[in-house]
Design a protein around this motif. Structure first.
Motif, PDB file in Angstrom:
ATOM      1  N   PRO A  95       0.976  -1.234  -0.010  1.00 59.39           N
ATOM      2  CA  PRO A  95      -0.049  -0.161  -0.181  1.00 59.39           C
ATOM      3  C   PRO A  95       0.800   1.350   0.106  1.00 59.39           C
ATOM      4  O   PRO A  95       1.856   1.324   0.550  1.00 59.39           O
ATOM      5  CB  PRO A  95      -0.826  -0.126   1.264  1.00 59.39           C
ATOM      6  N   LYS A  96       0.207   2.415  -0.548  1.00 62.92           N
ATOM      7  CA  LYS A  96       1.166   3.825  -0.724  1.00 62.92           C
ATOM      8  C   LYS A  96       1.514   4.183   0.614  1.00 62.92           C
ATOM      9  O   LYS A  96       2.451   4.422   0.794  1.00 62.92           O
ATOM     10  CB  LYS A  96       0.101   4.622  -1.373  1.00 62.92           C
ATOM     11  N   LEU A  97       0.645   3.948   1.632  1.00 63.97           N
ATOM     12  CA  LEU A  97       0.919   4.428   3.056  1.00 63.97           C
ATOM     13  C   LEU A  97       2.165   3.695   3.544  1.00 63.97           C
ATOM     14  O   LEU A  97       2.973   4.268   4.252  1.00 63.97           O
ATOM     15  CB  LEU A  97      -0.353   4.077   4.080  1.00 63.97           C
ATOM     16  N   ALA A  98       2.240   2.518   3.192  1.00 62.82           N
ATOM     17  CA  ALA A  98       3.319   1.863   3.639  1.00 62.82           C
ATOM     18  C   ALA A  98       4.632   2.204   2.856  1.00 62.82           C
ATOM     19  O   ALA A  98       5.940   2.444   3.549  1.00 62.82           O
ATOM     20  CB  ALA A  98       3.277   0.253   3.537  1.00 62.82           C
ATOM     21  N   TYR A  99       4.553   2.602   1.453  1.00 60.97           N
ATOM     22  CA  TYR A  99       5.627   3.059   0.939  1.00 60.97           C
ATOM     23  C   TYR A  99       6.070   4.380   1.677  1.00 60.97           C
ATOM     24  O   TYR A  99       7.413   4.826   1.471  1.00 60.97           O
ATOM     25  CB  TYR A  99       5.242   3.399  -0.371  1.00 60.97           C
ATOM     26  N   ALA A 141      -4.136   6.569 -14.928  1.00 59.75           N
ATOM     27  CA  ALA A 141      -4.067   6.684 -13.707  1.00 59.75           C
ATOM     28  C   ALA A 141      -3.003   7.627 -13.128  1.00 59.75           C
ATOM     29  O   ALA A 141      -1.766   7.474 -13.683  1.00 59.75           O
ATOM     30  CB  ALA A 141      -4.169   5.351 -12.892  1.00 59.75           C
ATOM     31  N   ILE A 142      -3.292   8.669 -12.337  1.00 59.64           N
ATOM     32  CA  ILE A 142      -2.319   9.648 -11.983  1.00 59.64           C
ATOM     33  C   ILE A 142      -2.182   9.706 -10.667  1.00 59.64           C
ATOM     34  O   ILE A 142      -3.600  10.156  -9.989  1.00 59.64           O
ATOM     35  CB  ILE A 142      -2.591  10.931 -12.852  1.00 59.64           C
ATOM     36  N   ASP A 143      -1.180   9.559  -9.823  1.00 62.48           N
ATOM     37  CA  ASP A 143      -1.224   9.762  -8.513  1.00 62.48           C
ATOM     38  C   ASP A 143      -0.883  11.181  -8.335  1.00 62.48           C
ATOM     39  O   ASP A 143       0.332  11.993  -8.476  1.00 62.48           O
ATOM     40  CB  ASP A 143       0.053   8.954  -7.954  1.00 62.48           C
ATOM     41  N   LEU A 144      -1.803  12.052  -7.432  1.00 63.24           N
ATOM     42  CA  LEU A 144      -1.695  13.573  -7.344  1.00 63.24           C
ATOM     43  C   LEU A 144      -1.114  13.873  -6.046  1.00 63.24           C
ATOM     44  O   LEU A 144      -0.955  14.875  -5.537  1.00 63.24           O
ATOM     45  CB  LEU A 144      -2.945  14.140  -7.594  1.00 63.24           C
ATOM     46  N   GLY A 145      -0.494  12.840  -5.291  1.00 58.89           N
ATOM     47  CA  GLY A 145       0.059  13.201  -3.853  1.00 58.89           C
ATOM     48  C   GLY A 145      -1.184  12.865  -2.978  1.00 58.89           C
ATOM     49  O   GLY A 145      -1.017  12.089  -2.057  1.00 58.89           O
ATOM     50  N   ASN A 146      -1.896  14.002  -2.735  1.00 62.32           N
ATOM     51  CA  ASN A 146      -3.079  13.542  -2.008  1.00 62.32           C
ATOM     52  C   ASN A 146      -4.535  13.354  -2.525  1.00 62.32           C
ATOM     53  O   ASN A 146      -5.317  13.374  -1.807  1.00 62.32           O
ATOM     54  CB  ASN A 146      -3.487  15.494  -1.294  1.00 62.32           C
ATOM     55  N   ALA A 147      -4.428  12.632  -3.738  1.00 64.05           N
ATOM     56  CA  ALA A 147      -5.642  12.133  -4.327  1.00 64.05           C
ATOM     57  C   ALA A 147      -5.098  11.376  -5.473  1.00 64.05           C
ATOM     58  O   ALA A 147      -3.871  11.293  -5.691  1.00 64.05           O
ATOM     59  CB  ALA A 147      -6.381  13.123  -4.673  1.00 64.05           C
ATOM     60  N   ALA A 197     -15.331   1.594  -6.877  1.00 60.43           N
ATOM     61  CA  ALA A 197     -15.130   2.530  -5.697  1.00 60.43           C
ATOM     62  C   ALA A 197     -16.283   3.275  -5.071  1.00 60.43           C
ATOM     63  O   ALA A 197     -16.286   3.872  -4.382  1.00 60.43           O
ATOM     64  CB  ALA A 197     -14.365   3.741  -6.475  1.00 60.43           C
ATOM     65  N   GLY A 198     -17.532   2.756  -5.643  1.00 62.04           N
ATOM     66  CA  GLY A 198     -18.554   3.363  -5.183  1.00 62.04           C
ATOM     67  C   GLY A 198     -18.859   4.900  -5.520  1.00 62.04           C
ATOM     68  O   GLY A 198     -19.442   5.728  -4.656  1.00 62.04           O
ATOM     69  N   LEU A 199     -18.211   5.343  -6.739  1.00 58.03           N
ATOM     70  CA  LEU A 199     -18.241   6.764  -6.984  1.00 58.03           C
ATOM     71  C   LEU A 199     -19.037   6.837  -8.248  1.00 58.03           C
ATOM     72  O   LEU A 199     -19.145   5.910  -9.087  1.00 58.03           O
ATOM     73  CB  LEU A 199     -16.930   7.041  -7.246  1.00 58.03           C
ATOM     74  N   SER A 200     -19.159   8.076  -8.648  1.00 61.76           N
ATOM     75  CA  SER A 200     -19.911   8.537 -10.078  1.00 61.76           C
ATOM     76  C   SER A 200     -18.896   8.976 -10.853  1.00 61.76           C
ATOM     77  O   SER A 200     -17.988   9.862 -10.541  1.00 61.76           O
ATOM     78  CB  SER A 200     -20.897   9.316  -9.687  1.00 61.76           C
ATOM     79  N   VAL A 201     -19.018   8.642 -12.168  1.00 65.27           N
ATOM     80  CA  VAL A 201     -18.030   9.370 -13.078  1.00 65.27           C
ATOM     81  C   VAL A 201     -18.245  10.742 -13.394  1.00 65.27           C
ATOM     82  O   VAL A 201     -19.444  10.971 -13.620  1.00 65.27           O
ATOM     83  CB  VAL A 201     -17.967   8.510 -14.529  1.00 65.27           C
ATOM     84  N   ILE A 217      -8.412   1.239  -1.754  1.00 62.88           N
ATOM     85  CA  ILE A 217      -9.133   1.679  -2.918  1.00 62.88           C
ATOM     86  C   ILE A 217      -8.088   2.143  -4.032  1.00 62.88           C
ATOM     87  O   ILE A 217      -8.375   1.320  -5.346  1.00 62.88           O
ATOM     88  CB  ILE A 217     -10.235   2.577  -2.665  1.00 62.88           C
ATOM     89  N   ALA A 218      -7.473   2.996  -3.984  1.00 67.24           N
ATOM     90  CA  ALA A 218      -6.453   3.706  -4.856  1.00 67.24           C
ATOM     91  C   ALA A 218      -5.399   2.456  -5.503  1.00 67.24           C
ATOM     92  O   ALA A 218      -5.442   2.517  -6.557  1.00 67.24           O
ATOM     93  CB  ALA A 218      -5.562   4.592  -4.366  1.00 67.24           C
ATOM     94  N   ASN A 219      -5.026   1.429  -4.648  1.00 66.47           N
ATOM     95  CA  ASN A 219      -4.259   0.749  -5.131  1.00 66.47           C
ATOM     96  C   ASN A 219      -4.889  -0.438  -6.128  1.00 66.47           C
ATOM     97  O   ASN A 219      -4.576  -0.921  -7.106  1.00 66.47           O
ATOM     98  CB  ASN A 219      -3.533  -0.162  -3.994  1.00 66.47           C
TER      99      ASN A 219
END
Length: 605
Positions: free
Chosen positions: A11-15, A428-434, A385-389, A364-366
């Motif tokens: 997971p990113k948090l572990a990284y 897919a783009i990692d924005l740092g905080n999102a 993700a339970g989100l809407s486009v 979810i992000a991973n």
């Protein structure tokens, strides 16, 4: 990770946690792992391979900061060169014989994790043994310390002093700034000439390219819901926070219980302080022992009795009653309280929700990143993700409908040299905080515009171009008058609507005068002839005469600027040392590069 365990995405948090401890190289996508085969290797450095993925990642980082005019092929070669240098420098440091001491290693781990429980939790969550972690940490810190020592030796103080002496020279300057606008205002607009100008420069007035996009924005803040935190979760969090609080202080052990009782009475009455009694014990006036209590969590002290006494004191500086231990009669004083602050229910709910949302976000992000790389459509990612486009239309390079549109990787994906094709797989783009998942639905390229749409800008550019000759002639006349100390100087300045200034004690070690903008200041400081003209970015022309050059008075030198310039020189010397070492190591090493693999067309992650 044991040989029996299958590779697993961390997971990113572990990284983030591992990166903080300096051990990213122990895990997946490791640019520095030793003696292992790398799929899609593009280079081999003394038997250590560099993968295409590592080059892509370095290329992506460089592209986000580099001039957009730099070709991708050049930047990709720069990325590989940087990785080769990192590997060489690391190999050299680890082969030097220098090694971090056991004590320094312990101090680093203690500083990172605080207590054994937190340390063990990190090891367990990342499936790594303490031995592997500590070996990796020892290597990374040994490399860092090795080059810190070399860098300190590289910065020669005599060179710094010579540079500072040169930079401390001051100059007095007479400058006249000649704006372009007054000359442009005198240019009459001929419609036929304007149309011809527009035709010749039409490529400068294209409409901006645009895209319509569909996207998912996964943001941990959107996942947090403090209202869903239960009373049981609050109670558990408070208990956990209480366990994380550590206390430290001082202790007194008395050989005779009567001495302990007398000391407690004196301290209580204010006749003596705890420090006074401690000093009396140290000087042998009272039989016993005095010392410090290192910070510990509740239940982790040197004994149950000491621990209970210390945690029963309400305020820092407070002293316990006399209590008996296996060491003898004791008094303790509370010296410090470290740990979680006391939060009300609302604030604690917010904190718990943030922690839960971060964990949920990482999971979810991973999963979505993996799914996107496998070609999963955006609608299916949204369902997972339970989100809407969401959708944005008419996005151009200057659009700010959303803050993340200005992110370098987003701009590159939408309008860069290898921009996303319409209906291409999800980016897919990692924005740092999102995390952003994006598809281009429709694209429009830059196109010529009719004169009516850009007339105001075209007229301004046309007048400016026609006015340059008049402005330059006025600057030439002012330069000649300034050189000859002509009486006509004032009249020429007035005719050109120029701005005249006399600037004293200009120096790199003193702040420029308030009315002198930084760009003009830079030109005046770099001028190497007594009289010169400079064209500024705003299209004004500065005619400047250096009247005097002399050492800046000591009381006029800015101490902070002096320190900054000294640091810059030391950095330059250190960089030169590293570059020289890098060149020497390359000459001694076996380096193989697969240029075909390096130039193969891929999408950088």
């Amino acid at each position: 990770m044991s040989d029996q365990e299958s590779p697993k995405k961390i997971p990113k948090l572990a990284y983030a946690l591992i990166a903080a401890a300096g051990l990213g190289m122990l895990f997946l996508d490791n640019p520095f792992s030793q003696n292992q085969h790398v799929d899609n290797a593009v280079a081999d450095v003394n038997g250590q391979e560099i993968s295409r993925h590592q080059v892509d990642r370095m290329f992506s980082d460089l592209r986000a900061r580099a001039n957009p005019d730099i070709a991708d092929s050049t930047l990709r070669q720069n990325a590989l060169d940087a990785l080769i240098s990192q590997v060489l420098l690391r190999q050299h440091a680890l082969g030097s014989g220098y090694q971090l001491s056991d004590q320094a290693l312990y101090q680093y781990i203690k500083g990172e994790f605080g207590d054994e429980a937190t340390y063990q939790q990190m090891l367990d969550s990342n499936r790594i043994t303490a031995q592997a972690y500590q070996e990796g940490l020892r290597q990374s810190q040994s490399v860092e310390n090795y080059y810190r020592i070399l860098s300190a030796a590289a910065a020669a103080p005599e060179a710094n002093q010579a540079l500072l002496a040169q930079l401390s020279l001051a100059r007095d300057v007479h400058g006249i700034r000649i704006p372009l606008a007054p000359f442009a205002a005198q240019i009459a607009v001929d419609e036929a000439a304007l149309a011809q100008y527009f035709q010749e420069h039409q490529g400068e007035y294209l409409s901006q390219p645009w895209v319509n996009i569909s996207y998912l924005l996964l943001n941990p803040a959107a996942l947090a819901d403090p209202s869903q935190i239960t009373a049981e979760q609050l109670a558990a969090a408070r208990a956990q926070r209480a366990e994380n609080v550590v206390r430290g202080g001082q202790y007194l052990i008395f050989d005779h219980a009567a001495d302990a009782e007398q000391a407690a009475a004196d301290i209580g009455a204010g006749n003596r302080s705890f420090a006074d009694v401690s000093a009396a014990i140290s000087q042998g006036e009272i039989a016993g022992q005095a010392g410090d209590l290192n910070p510990n969590a509740k239940g982790k002290g040197i004994s149950k009795e000491v621990d209970e006494a210390l945690f029963a004191i309400n305020t820092i500086g407070g002293v316990s009653p006399v209590f008996n231990t296996e060491y003898g009669a004791m008094l303790v004083q509370l010296g410090s309280i470290e740990g979680a602050e006391n939060l009300d229910d609302a604030a604690l709910r917010q904190e718990i929700a943030r922690e839960q949302s971060q964990e949920q976000f990482t999971d979810i992000a991973n999963r979505l990143f993996d799914a996107a790389q496998s070609g999963t459509p955006l609608a299916d990612l949204a369902h997972q993700a339970g989100l809407s486009v969401a959708h944005l239309e008419g996005v151009n390079p200057s659009s700010r409908q959303a803050e993340w549109l200005s992110h370098a990787q987003v701009q590159e994906a939408l309008f860069g040299g290898k921009a996303l094709a319409v209906k291409a797989p999800v980016q897919a783009i990692d924005l740092g905080n999102a995390s952003l998942f994006m598809v281009v639905d429709e694209r429009g390229e830059a196109a010529p515009q009719p004169l009516e749409n850009v007339r105001e800008q075209v007229v301004q550019d046309y007048q400016n171009e026609k006015a340059k000759a008049d402005q330059q002639a006025a600057a030439k006349a002012i330069e000649e008058a300034l050189a000859n100390a002509s009486a006509e100087l004032g009249e020429l300045i007035a005719q050109a609507q120029g701005e005249e200034g006399h600037y004293s004690q200009l120096s790199y070690l003193s702040a420029p005068e308030a009315e002198l903008d930084p760009i003009m200041y830079s030109f005046l400081m770099e001028q190497n002839t007594p009289l010169a003209s400079h064209e500024l970015p705003d299209q004004s022309i500065v005619v400047a005469r250096i009247k005097a050059v002399y050492p800046l008075p000591e009381d006029k030198a800015d101490a902070q600027l002096r320190e900054v310039l000294g640091q810059q020189e030391r950095i330059a010397q250190i960089r030169a040392m590293q570059e020289g070492l890098d060149q020497w190591l390359r000459a001694q090493s076996k380096i193989r590069v697969d240029n075909a693999a390096l130039s193969a067309d891929t999408v950088a992650n």
